[in-house]
Design an enzyme around this catalytic site. Structure first.
Site, PDB file in Angstrom:
ATOM      1  CB  ALA A   1      48.431  39.006  38.763  1.00 52.84           C
TER       2      ALA A   1
ATOM      3  N   GLY B   1      41.410  29.850  26.341  1.00 51.08           N
ATOM      4  CA  GLY B   1      42.517  28.949  25.729  1.00 51.08           C
ATOM      5  C   GLY B   1      43.271  28.273  26.484  1.00 51.08           C
ATOM      6  N   GLY B   2      43.806  28.964  27.585  1.00 47.56           N
ATOM      7  CA  GLY B   2      44.682  28.162  28.675  1.00 47.56           C
ATOM      8  C   GLY B   2      45.918  28.753  28.902  1.00 47.56           C
TER       9      GLY B   2
ATOM     10  CG  HIS C   1      41.527  37.366  20.333  1.00 46.74           C
ATOM     11  ND1 HIS C   1      40.966  36.733  19.448  1.00 46.74           N
ATOM     12  CD2 HIS C   1      42.134  36.536  21.086  1.00 46.74           C
ATOM     13  CE1 HIS C   1      41.028  35.436  19.355  1.00 46.74           C
ATOM     14  NE2 HIS C   1      41.964  35.475  20.492  1.00 46.74           N
TER      15      HIS C   1
ATOM     16  NE  ARG D   1      46.024  35.748  20.277  1.00 48.58           N
ATOM     17  CZ  ARG D   1      45.604  35.353  21.608  1.00 48.58           C
ATOM     18  NH1 ARG D   1      45.555  36.556  22.230  1.00 48.58           N
ATOM     19  NH2 ARG D   1      45.130  34.404  21.995  1.00 48.58           N
TER      20      ARG D   1
ATOM     21  CG  HIS E   1      42.391  39.704  23.677  1.00 46.76           C
ATOM     22  ND1 HIS E   1      41.324  39.232  24.301  1.00 46.76           N
ATOM     23  CD2 HIS E   1      43.420  38.671  23.789  1.00 46.76           C
ATOM     24  CE1 HIS E   1      41.511  37.926  24.916  1.00 46.76           C
ATOM     25  NE2 HIS E   1      42.807  37.676  24.465  1.00 46.76           N
TER      26      HIS E   1
ATOM     27  CB  SER F   1      48.732  36.991  29.475  1.00 45.53           C
ATOM     28  OG  SER F   1      47.797  36.200  28.843  1.00 45.53           O
ATOM     29  CG  LEU F   2      45.749  33.027  31.884  1.00 46.07           C
ATOM     30  CD1 LEU F   2      45.371  31.940  31.612  1.00 46.07           C
ATOM     31  CD2 LEU F   2      45.260  33.915  33.086  1.00 46.07           C
TER      32      LEU F   2
ATOM     33  NE  ARG G   1      48.209  37.865  25.377  1.00 46.62           N
ATOM     34  CZ  ARG G   1      47.259  37.116  25.483  1.00 46.62           C
ATOM     35  NH1 ARG G   1      47.392  36.562  26.455  1.00 46.62           N
ATOM     36  NH2 ARG G   1      46.444  37.159  24.615  1.00 46.62           N
TER      37      ARG G   1
ATOM     38  CB  SER H   1      40.430  39.314  43.361  1.00 42.64           C
ATOM     39  OG  SER H   1      39.393  40.083  42.638  1.00 42.64           O
TER      40      SER H   1
ATOM     41  CD  GLU I   1      45.590  42.112  30.065  1.00 50.31           C
ATOM     42  OE1 GLU I   1      45.052  41.382  30.600  1.00 50.31           O
ATOM     43  OE2 GLU I   1      45.010  42.950  29.314  1.00 50.31           O
TER      44      GLU I   1
ATOM     45  CD  GLU J   1      45.687  29.439  22.763  1.00 53.26           C
ATOM     46  OE1 GLU J   1      44.497  29.767  22.913  1.00 53.26           O
ATOM     47  OE2 GLU J   1      46.650  30.016  23.413  1.00 53.26           O
TER      48      GLU J   1
ATOM     49  CG  ASP K   1      40.956  51.525  37.220  1.00 54.29           C
ATOM     50  OD1 ASP K   1      40.649  52.047  36.107  1.00 54.29           O
ATOM     51  OD2 ASP K   1      39.918  51.165  38.093  1.00 54.29           O
TER      52      ASP K   1
HETATM   53  C1  LIG Z   1      38.133  36.993  26.794  1.00 50.11           C
HETATM   54  C2  LIG Z   1      39.736  36.748  27.219  1.00 50.11           C
HETATM   55  C3  LIG Z   1      40.151  35.432  26.967  1.00 50.11           C
HETATM   56  C4  LIG Z   1      41.572  35.353  27.380  1.00 50.11           C
HETATM   57  N1  LIG Z   1      42.208  34.185  27.440  1.00 50.11           N
HETATM   58  C5  LIG Z   1      43.275  34.018  27.607  1.00 50.11           C
HETATM   59  C6  LIG Z   1      43.977  32.565  27.590  1.00 50.11           C
HETATM   60  O1  LIG Z   1      43.471  31.595  27.139  1.00 50.11           O
HETATM   61  N2  LIG Z   1      45.329  32.445  27.863  1.00 50.11           N
HETATM   62  C7  LIG Z   1      45.991  33.593  28.440  1.00 50.11           C
HETATM   63  O2  LIG Z   1      46.925  33.476  29.054  1.00 50.11           O
HETATM   64  N3  LIG Z   1      45.322  34.862  28.667  1.00 50.11           N
HETATM   65  C8  LIG Z   1      44.412  34.886  28.247  1.00 50.11           C
HETATM   66  N4  LIG Z   1      43.620  36.322  28.363  1.00 50.11           N
HETATM   67  C9  LIG Z   1      44.333  37.350  28.982  1.00 50.11           C
HETATM   68  C10 LIG Z   1      44.469  37.034  30.501  1.00 50.11           C
HETATM   69  O3  LIG Z   1      43.090  36.532  30.872  1.00 50.11           O
HETATM   70  C11 LIG Z   1      44.742  38.034  31.328  1.00 50.11           C
HETATM   71  O4  LIG Z   1      45.914  38.738  30.804  1.00 50.11           O
HETATM   72  C12 LIG Z   1      45.071  37.994  32.681  1.00 50.11           C
HETATM   73  O5  LIG Z   1      43.838  36.825  33.245  1.00 50.11           O
HETATM   74  C13 LIG Z   1      45.238  39.130  33.558  1.00 50.11           C
HETATM   75  O6  LIG Z   1      45.496  38.654  34.728  1.00 50.11           O
HETATM   76  P1  LIG Z   1      45.401  39.520  35.893  1.00 50.11           P
HETATM   77  O7  LIG Z   1      45.457  38.871  37.342  1.00 50.11           O
HETATM   78  O8  LIG Z   1      46.626  40.362  35.834  1.00 50.11           O
HETATM   79  O9  LIG Z   1      44.064  40.819  36.048  1.00 50.11           O
HETATM   80  P2  LIG Z   1      42.604  40.454  36.067  1.00 50.11           P
HETATM   81  O10 LIG Z   1      42.439  39.066  36.091  1.00 50.11           O
HETATM   82  O11 LIG Z   1      41.901  41.350  34.937  1.00 50.11           O
HETATM   83  O12 LIG Z   1      42.184  41.087  37.363  1.00 50.11           O
HETATM   84  C14 LIG Z   1      42.088  42.314  37.444  1.00 50.11           C
HETATM   85  C15 LIG Z   1      41.634  42.595  38.966  1.00 50.11           C
HETATM   86  O13 LIG Z   1      41.733  43.857  39.408  1.00 50.11           O
HETATM   87  C16 LIG Z   1      40.712  44.498  39.927  1.00 50.11           C
HETATM   88  N5  LIG Z   1      40.593  45.821  39.617  1.00 50.11           N
HETATM   89  C17 LIG Z   1      40.943  46.598  38.497  1.00 50.11           C
HETATM   90  N6  LIG Z   1      41.020  48.070  38.932  1.00 50.11           N
HETATM   91  C18 LIG Z   1      40.890  48.056  40.002  1.00 50.11           C
HETATM   92  C19 LIG Z   1      40.519  49.006  40.754  1.00 50.11           C
HETATM   93  N7  LIG Z   1      40.934  50.472  40.609  1.00 50.11           N
HETATM   94  N8  LIG Z   1      40.501  49.142  42.266  1.00 50.11           N
HETATM   95  C20 LIG Z   1      40.247  47.614  42.565  1.00 50.11           C
HETATM   96  N9  LIG Z   1      40.198  46.562  41.949  1.00 50.11           N
HETATM   97  C21 LIG Z   1      40.494  46.867  40.537  1.00 50.11           C
HETATM   98  C22 LIG Z   1      39.372  43.645  38.866  1.00 50.11           C
HETATM   99  O14 LIG Z   1      38.004  43.704  39.340  1.00 50.11           O
HETATM  100  C23 LIG Z   1      40.158  42.453  38.740  1.00 50.11           C
HETATM  101  O15 LIG Z   1      39.592  41.737  40.040  1.00 50.11           O
HETATM  102  C24 LIG Z   1      42.310  36.365  27.967  1.00 50.11           C
HETATM  103  C25 LIG Z   1      41.815  37.576  28.237  1.00 50.11           C
HETATM  104  C26 LIG Z   1      40.254  37.738  27.719  1.00 50.11           C
HETATM  105  C27 LIG Z   1      39.623  38.915  28.312  1.00 50.11           C
END
Ligand SMILES: Cc1cc2nc3c(=O)[nH]c(=O)nc-3n(C[C@H](O)[C@H](O)[C@H](O)COP(=O)(O)OP(=O)(O)OC[C@H]3O[C@@H](n4cnc5c(N)ncnc54)[C@H](O)[C@@H]3O)c2cc1C
Length: 533
Positions: free
Chosen positions: A14, A46-47, A241, A287, A348, A388-389, A383, A11, A372, A118, A220
Site C-alpha cells: 500500500a 497465495g497471490g 487463517h 476461511r 492472520h 487484500s493485496l 475477507r 513500505s 490492511e 482459493e 500501530d
Molecule cells: C503470511 C501471510 C500471507 C498472506 N498471503 C496473502 C495473499 O496471498 N494474498 C493477499 O491478498 N493477502 C495476503 N496476506 C495479507 C496481505 O499480505 C496483507 O494484508 C498486505 O500485504 C498488507 O499490505 P500493507 O501495505 O497494508 O501492509 P504491510 O505489507 O504489512 O506493510 C506495513 C508496513 O508498515 C510498517 N509499519 C508498521 N507500523 C509502523 C510504524 N509505527 N512506523 C513505521 N512503519 C510502520 C511496516 O514495517 C511495513 O513496512 C498475507 C499475509 C500474511 C501475513
C-alpha cells in the site's frame, strides 16, 4: 524538523504503491520501522485476486466477495475495487512484477497467467508468483521506488503518534500536520511534517499469541489514528487463517490456501476427512468456516493440530508450484510430497481498521489510510482470500488521485517538537515483556475463533488493568520501540474486545456462542469506535 509534501508510514504494497503514484508531484518520505521489505506483504504466498480470464467476470468476483463478507460488505466499494483490479495489475506488470505463467494447451505455444484458486472463489482468478507473491511484489515496488530520487526512505524509524491541529492547540478546523517518529538507531524522537500523511502500516496479528504475521504487525496505525480522533470500525472481525504450520520451531509459517486450491484435503489427526460434513465446498469453504471447523475438531479430539494432505498430487507438481512451502516444511523434517502437514489456525488478517472511503480518506483531513490498516467496506465480516493485496493496490491509486486533487491549504501551523519531560531510562524491561505475553495470551484464550460474552468481559477487565500499568510506564520512561508497540497492541486489543462486545450477533468472523446466528438488524451495520473526548 523534516518537511515533505507526502509522508507515507509503511513500505508494504500500500505505502510503496502510493509513494510511486505521487512521486512525480513532490517530495515523499517513506517511514518504515524495520528494513524496507519487512512487511506482511513480503510474506504473502497465495497471490492477488483479479478478473483476468475469459471464464471469469467482475460480477462473479463481486458475488464471491459479498458472500464471504456475510452481509457486511459495502457493495459499491466491492464493485469499484474489483472493477479497477485488472488496471492495477497491468501497472504492476509494467513496473516489472513477474506473475507465474503457463503454456496454453495446444500447438501455438502461447502463454497465459497460471491462475490459482482459493477458498470462497468460484473461479480460478489468483495471480501469483509461485508461492512467493509478496516477495515479488516488494522486489518490484522497491526497485521502482529506488529509481525515483524524490522518494526518501527512513528505515528503522517507528512512527509514534500523529500530530493534529487539535492536539497542539492550533486554531482553525482540525487536520493532520505530521508525525512524531522514533529513530531506533539514535533513540531520538524526530518531527516530520507534511500536508498529506498516509497510514499504510498494515495489520495487527501480533495482538494474538499465535499469528501468521511478522513482528511488524502490531496495529500501530489503528492505534495512532484512534488516538488522533479518527473513527475505527469493525475491529471484531479478525481473520484466523486455518492452516499455519504446527511445529515447535516454526515461527508463524503459513501454508497457503492455494495448497487446498490445488486439491489438498484437511484430515483429523487420525486421518479422517472432516470438512465434507461441514460445507459443500469442503476443505475450500470460506476461511471462517474452515478455521472454526478445525478449532472444533481439535477441541473435540484434544489433538494439538489437524493434517493437510496433498500427497495424492505428483511430487513434481507440488515442488514446482509450492517451492517455498515444500522447502520450509522439509527444513522442519516434513516432506509434503510424502506425508501430510500438521497445521493449526492462527490470527492472520485485520478486516476492520481505520474507517475510510474507498479513496483512503479518514475523518481527519490530511490523513489517509490504505491497505490492511484501513476499513473501506470491502471485506465486511470476512475477507475473501487474496482480496487484500488487491484492495491495497487499488486504494493506494485512488488515495493518490484524491490527495493530488485535494485543496487542503499548505500547513502554516508551527509543529512543536516532541517533549520527553522528565522521562528516564527504564530500569525493569521485564514489565514490558511480561505485559506483551499477557495481552497476547489473553486475546488468544478469550477473544479467539470462538467467543462468549463472559470470555470477552474477562478479557476487557484484564486488558484495562494492563493498560493502566502500561500508561504509567509510558509517561515515566524514555520511549523504546518495544514499549511503543506494547502500548499499541494493548489499545488495539481493547478496540477488538469493545467492538466484539458491541455486536450482539454471530456474523462472519465474529462467532459468539451467546448468539446463535446473524441478526438481520445488524446487517450493514458497522461497529464504529471514537476516542472519548
Ligand atoms: C503470511 C501471510 C500471507 C498472506 N498471503 C496473502 C495473499 O496471498 N494474498 C493477499 O491478498 N493477502 C495476503 N496476506 C495479507 C496481505 O499480505 C496483507 O494484508 C498486505 O500485504 C498488507 O499490505 P500493507 O501495505 O497494508 O501492509 P504491510 O505489507 O504489512 O506493510 C506495513 C508496513 O508498515 C510498517 N509499519 C508498521 N507500523 C509502523 C510504524 N509505527 N512506523 C513505521 N512503519 C510502520 C511496516 O514495517 C511495513 O513496512 C498475507 C499475509 C500474511 C501475513
Amino acid at each position: 524538523m523534516h518537511q515533505f509534501d507526502f509522508l507515507v508510514l509503511g513500505s508494504g504494497i500500500a505505502g510503496l504503491s502510493f509513494a510511486l503514484k505521487v512521486a512525480p508531484h513532490g517530495r515523499v518520505a517513506i517511514i518504515t520501522k524495520k528494513n524496507s521489505a519487512e512487511s506482511n506483504t513480503n510474506y504473502a504466498q497465495g497471490g492477488i485476486a483479479a478478473v483476468t480470464s475469459k471464464e471469469d467476470s467482475v460480477e462473479m468476483h463481486v458475488r464471491d466477495t459479498l458472500e464471504a463478507g456475510a452481509g457486511l460488505c459495502r457493495e459499491a466499494v466491492v464493485r469499484t475495487i474489483v472493477q479497477e483490479g485488472p488496471a492495477r495489475i497491468a501497472e504492476l506488470i509494467e513496473l516489472g512484477m513477474k506473475f507465474t505463467e503457463r503454456e496454453v494447451p495446444g500447438p501455438n505455444g502461447l502463454r497465459e497467467f497460471d491462475l490459482g484458486k482459493e477458498g470462497g472463489h468460484s473461479k480460478r482468478r489468483i495471480l501469483h508468483a509461485r508461492d512467493m507473491t509478496g516477495r515479488e511484489v516488494e522486489r518490484a515496488l522497491l526497485a521502482a521506488a529506488a529509481a525515483r530520487p524524490c522518494i526518501r526512505f527512513f528505515e528503522n524509524h517507528l512512527a509514534i503518534d500523529l500530530i493534529t491541529r487539535q492536539k497542539v492547540g492550533g486554531t482553525g478546523p482540525n487536520r493532520c500536520l505530521g508525525v512524531y517518529v522514533l529513530d531506533k538507531a539514535s533513540g531520538q524522537v524526530e518531527t516530520f511534517a507534511a500536508p498529506v500523511i498516509v497510514l499504510a502500516t498494515g495489520g495487527c496479528g501480533k495482538v494474538y499469541l499465535y499469528t501468521t504475521n511478522p513482528d511488524i504487525a502490531t496495529g500501530d496505525g489503528v492505534a495512532m489514528a484512534y488516538r488522533a480522533g479518527a473513527a475505527v470500525a469493525n475491529m471484531e472481525f479478525v481473520q484466523f487463517h486455518p492452516t499455519c504450520l504446527y511445529h515447535p520451531k516454526a515461527k508463524s509459517f503459513l501454508v497457503s490456501e492455494a495448497v487446498r486450491g490445488e486439491g489438498a484435503v484437511l484430515k483429523s489427526e487420525n486421518g479422517v476427512e472432516f470438512m465434507d460434513a461441514v460445507h459443500p465446498r469442503k476443505s475450500l469453504a470460506p476461511r471462517d468456516i474452515v478455521a472454526r471447523a478445525i478449532d472444533y475438531e481439535m477441541k473435540k479430539s484434544g489433538a494439538d493440530y489437524v493434517l493437510l494432505d496433498i500427497t495424492h498430487k505428483p511430487a513434481r507438481f507440488i515442488i514446482e508450484r509450492f517451492p517455498n512451502i515444500y522447502q520450509t516444511c522439509l527444513q522442519y523434517g516434513i516432506d509434503i510430497t510424502k506425508e501430510p502437514i500438521p497445521v493449526v489456525p492462527a490470527a492472520h488478517y485485520q478486516c476492520g481498521g481505520v474507517r475510510t472511503t474507498v479513496d483512503g480518506e479518514t475523518d481527519v483531513p490530511g490523513l489517509y489510510a490504505i491497505g490492511e490498516v484501513a476499513c473501506t467496506g470491502l471485506h465486511g465480516a470476512n475477507r475473501l482470500a487474496s482480496n487484500s493485496l488487491l484492495e491495497a493496490v487499488v486504494c493506494a491509486h485512488r488515495a493518490a488521485q484524491r490527495a493530488l486533487a485535494s485543496e487542503l491549504p499548505p500547513v502554516e501551523q508551527k509543529v512543536p517538537d516532541w517533549q520527553s519531560g522528565s522521562a528516564h531510562h527504564p530500569d525493569e524491561m521485564v514489565v514490558v515483556s511480561h505485559n506483551w505475553d499477557e495481552i497476547r495470551r489473553c486475546m488468544w484464550d478469550y477473544v479467539g475463533i470462538v467467543r462468549t460474552n463472559k470470555r470477552l468481559q474477562r478479557a476487557r477487565t484484564r486488558i484495562a488493568n494492563l493498560q493502566q500499568e502500561i500508561q504509567a510506564y509510558y509517561w515515566d520512561f524514555i520511549v523504546t520501540s518495544d514499549l511503543l508497540e506494547l502500548r499499541n497492541i494493548a489499545l488495539v486489543a481493547e478496540l477488538i474486545v469493545t467492538s466484539a462486545l458491541q455486536r450482539p450477533e454471530s456474523r462472519g468472523l465474529n462467532y459468539n456462542l451467546d448468539y446463535a446466528k446473524p441478526d438481520p438488524a445488524w446487517a450493514q451495520r458497522d461497529t464504529v469506535l471514537h476516542k472519548p473526548a
